[in-house]
Write an enzyme that holds these catalytic residues in place. Structure first.
Site: not given
Ligand code: AMP
Length: 116
Positions: A31-33, A97-98, A102, A104
């Site tokens: 689950r997304d945080i 951002e990460v 991934h 969504h």
């Molecule tokens: P993106 O903008 O596509 O890279 O999305 C990165 C997603 O990772 C965002 O929706 C964040 O809320 C989610 N995220 C970041 N850190 C964590 C974490 N530790 N656990 C779960 N989701 C995370």
């Protein structure tokens, strides 16, 4: 292959907490945080791949697995019939951002018409 600084690599390895909803030898889903919908799950390869731009033809099976786990997850979440949205952001224009690939999975409410 993992990136020691990558938060999703740490989640896959169980070194950072996350609510895991599915995991096998190739992919994990948690689950997304900061959920943007009542159901917001991230589906990731266990191996560190920064984004879809770094996938190669050798990743056919892995790329397929990222999608073929979806039916089981949405069935378990109770949204298989209502529907849901899948999004993969890549790079700066994609607002990624990460930098661990991934997808969504968003559901539990009607999505906005806009995709941009
Ligand atoms: P993106 O903008 O596509 O890279 O999305 C990165 C997603 O990772 C965002 O929706 C964040 O809320 C989610 N995220 C970041 N850190 C964590 C974490 N530790 N656990 C779960 N989701 C995370």
């Amino acid at each position: 292959m993992r990136d020691p600084d990558c938060i999703f690599c740490k989640i896959v390895a169980g070194e950072l907490p996350a609510e895991m909803v599915y995991q096998d030898e190739q992919v994990s889903a948690f689950r997304d945080i900061h959920p943007k919908a009542p159901i917001h799950i991230l589906i990731v390869p266990n191996r560190h791949i920064p984004s879809t731009s770094e996938l190669s033809l050798e990743d056919d099976a892995l790329a397929g697995r990222l999608l073929t786990v979806v039916p089981g997850i949405v069935e378990a979440e109770g949204i298989a019939q209502r529907g849901y949205r899948l999004i993969a952001n890549a790079g700066s224009d994609g607002r990624q951002e990460v930098f661990h690939l991934h997808i969504h999975l968003l559901g539990g409410q009607p999505m906005r018409h806009s995709l941009g």
